[in-house]
Design an enzyme around this catalytic site. Structure first.
Site, PDB file in Angstrom:
ATOM      1  N   ARG A  27      90.381  97.400  21.326  1.00  7.01           N
ATOM      2  CA  ARG A  27      90.330  97.729  22.754  1.00  7.01           C
ATOM      3  C   ARG A  27      91.008  99.073  23.042  1.00  7.01           C
ATOM      4  NH1 ARG A  27      92.805  92.572  25.425  1.00  7.01           N
ATOM      5  NH2 ARG A  27      92.667  93.888  27.294  1.00  7.01           N
ATOM      6  N   ASP A  76      92.440  87.687  22.123  1.00 10.99           N
ATOM      7  CA  ASP A  76      93.225  87.629  23.360  1.00 10.99           C
ATOM      8  C   ASP A  76      92.470  86.925  24.474  1.00 10.99           C
ATOM      9  OD1 ASP A  76      95.473  88.922  22.383  1.00 10.99           O
ATOM     10  OD2 ASP A  76      94.811  90.912  23.025  1.00 10.99           O
ATOM     11  N   ARG A  91      93.033  86.259  15.816  1.00 11.91           N
ATOM     12  CA  ARG A  91      93.542  85.680  17.057  1.00 11.91           C
ATOM     13  C   ARG A  91      93.078  86.547  18.223  1.00 11.91           C
ATOM     14  NH1 ARG A  91      99.886  84.544  15.339  1.00 11.91           N
ATOM     15  NH2 ARG A  91      99.438  83.279  13.485  1.00 11.91           N
ATOM     16  N   TYR A 150      84.123  93.757  14.713  1.00 11.94           N
ATOM     17  CA  TYR A 150      84.125  93.568  16.157  1.00 11.94           C
ATOM     18  C   TYR A 150      83.020  94.399  16.791  1.00 11.94           C
ATOM     19  CZ  TYR A 150      88.620  91.095  16.387  1.00 11.94           C
ATOM     20  OH  TYR A 150      89.625  90.168  16.268  1.00 11.94           O
TER      21      TYR A 150
END
Length: 310
Positions: free
Chosen positions: A248, A102, A100, A161
């Site tokens: 992040r 952001d 999911r 990622y």
């Protein structure tokens, strides 16, 4: 050999149930030429009906969306996909996703799965037909018929990622939506030294935004690399799973170490603190890309983001 189709590749995958902790073979054929796929019967109060499970690899520019997950009265990637697929197939669709993302986060290797009763649909043309209903910043690039036990989320073995940092004095108008601009000089050696203690299995509570429902914040990072590419620094990270804003927060900490604001030697203590405040800043969303997901059958949706391709 898999035959490509414009707007997306279609394959058929017929296999046993996915086992998240094991490896297996992957039998693939061009869906348009393969034998009729196995049908799964699902019972209901009105009798049984047959359905199939579909897996899609999806890419999107997340700038204009309130994240991936469907939300009431909000424009989301899942909302657009479900509406487009439901309109095409003529039945309600509920997507399962591998992750999911952001608001503002992009994807080049997101994976979704869904079940449908439209067994006879011409799946070799599914992506082409779907693109006429989707906004231009969402595309399906790979479609496959998979076993009924497959779940884009629960069958996943590894997620990857990529984060892009633009390291130069002046910002870029063309990369503003796709990289984090840092104008200060960055110490690559300090950044890499800070990354080392994060490898392996740890409690990443200090790097978690919203806690998961089960409260488990232990994750295993398999690889974490930082490579210069012209004016860019590309951070690539692979793990069995990620926490909310984990990547992040990691990039934010690495950047602070690269700018001399933190000591790379403090990272082990930050992990041990199990306190989100200990890890510091969260890198902005626009530099992050959900790049790929690997599964026990050998399928891996990983694709390098366009910003990394030269």
């Amino acid at each position: 050999m898999v035959e490509p189709f414009a707007g997306g590749r279609v394959t058929e995958v017929l296999r046993g149930p996915a086992r998240p902790n094991s490896t297996g073979s992957d039998g693939r054929h061009d869906l348009g030429r393969s034998p009729r796929p196995r049908r799964e019967a699902h019972g209901s109060e009105t009798g049984s009906r047959e359905s199939i499970t579909i897996r899609c690899a999806v890419e999107y520019d997340g700038t204009e969306y309130c994240g991936f997950q469907r939300q009431p009265a909000q424009r989301t990637v899942a909302g657009e996909l479900e509406a487009a697929i439901a309109g095409l197939l003529g039945e309600p669709i509920a997507l399962t996703s591998a992750g999911r993302t952001d608001t503002g986060v992009h994807a080049c290797g997101q994976v979704v799965s869904f079940t449908t009763a439209r067994i006879a649909f011409p799946w070799d043309r599914f992506a082409l037909a779907l693109h006429t209903r989707l906004p231009r910043d969402i595309r399906v690039r790979d479609v496959a018929l998979v076993d009924a036990a497959f779940s884009a989320r629960f069958s996943a073995l590894r997620r990857r990622y990529v984060y892009a940092v633009l390291a130069r004095p002046l910002p870029s108008a063309l990369l503003a939506r796709y990289a984090w601009h840092l104008y200060r000089p960055l110490d690559l050696a300090a950044m890499r030294a800070a990354a080392l203690p994060l490898l392996g299995e740890h409690d990443f509570r200090s790097f978690c935004g919203t806690l998961p429902e089960n409260g488990n914040t232990v994750r295993s990072i398999e690889s974490l690399t930082i490579e210069p590419q012209g004016e860019l620094l590309i951070v690539r990270v692979a793990a069995n799973a990620f926490l909310h804003r984990m990547v992040r927060t990691i990039v934010g900490l690495l950047a602070e170490c690269a700018m001399g604001r933190r000591d790379p030697g403090s990272v082990a203590a930050i992990l041990s603190a199990r306190d989100r405040a200990a890890a510091g800043v969260t890198a902005p969303a626009q530099g992050l890309y959900f790049a790929g997901v690997a599964y026990p059958d050998g399928y891996d949706s990983y694709v390098e983001p366009p910003i990394c391709r030269g």
